[in-house]
Design an enzyme around this catalytic site. Structure first.
Site, PDB file in Angstrom:
ATOM      1  N   CYS A  39     -21.473  17.210  33.133  1.00 13.56           N
ATOM      2  CA  CYS A  39     -21.889  17.650  31.798  1.00 13.56           C
ATOM      3  C   CYS A  39     -23.068  16.815  31.291  1.00 13.56           C
ATOM      4  CB  CYS A  39     -20.667  17.539  30.873  1.00 13.56           C
ATOM      5  SG  CYS A  39     -21.030  17.507  29.129  1.00 13.56           S
ATOM      6  N   CYS A  42     -22.625  15.086  27.911  1.00 11.18           N
ATOM      7  CA  CYS A  42     -21.664  13.975  28.065  1.00 11.18           C
ATOM      8  C   CYS A  42     -22.383  12.728  28.558  1.00 11.18           C
ATOM      9  CB  CYS A  42     -20.566  14.344  29.064  1.00 11.18           C
ATOM     10  SG  CYS A  42     -19.583  15.773  28.576  1.00 11.18           S
TER      11      CYS A  42
END
Length: 114
Positions: A39, A42
């Site tokens: 991600c 993230c």
């Protein structure tokens, strides 16, 4: 048990449960970062979270990789990454979806001072 000033990655359901249990006994704010290695947002927010952990030793920061601990992610109904869940005394008091640095800092400030 908890290391102050850092984000604690939970790599096993047991360690996750232990961290939650000890956090529930204190009145510390707990910020859980549900994340994934693939991600992008993230990865963007991770160093910001690490920096916040250093500055705020009175807040417990936990990190859960949703692919590593699928059952935990399912238990907490995590559908977006990153998802931040704010806990106090074992209860969810707030949530934040996405890598929104300013909002994350505001929510931590709000809940850690309460």
């Amino acid at each position: 048990m908890a290391e102050e000033g850092q984000v604690i990655a939970c790599h096993a359901v047991d360690s996750w449960n232990q961290q939650l249990e000890s956090a529930n006994k204190s009145d510390k704010l707990v910020v859980v970062d549900f994340t994934a290695s693939w991600c992008g947002p993230c990865r963007f927010i991770a160093p910001i979270l690490a920096d916040l952990a250093k500055k705020l030793p009175n807040v417990l920061f936990l990190k859960v990789d949703v692919d590593e601990l699928k059952s935990v992610a399912q238990d907490w109904a995590i559908e977006k990454m990153p998802t931040f869940i704010f806990l106090k005394e074992g209860s969810i008091i707030d949530k934040l979806f996405g890598a929104r640095k300013d909002e994350l800092q505001q929510k931590i400030a709000l809940h850690s001072s309460a």
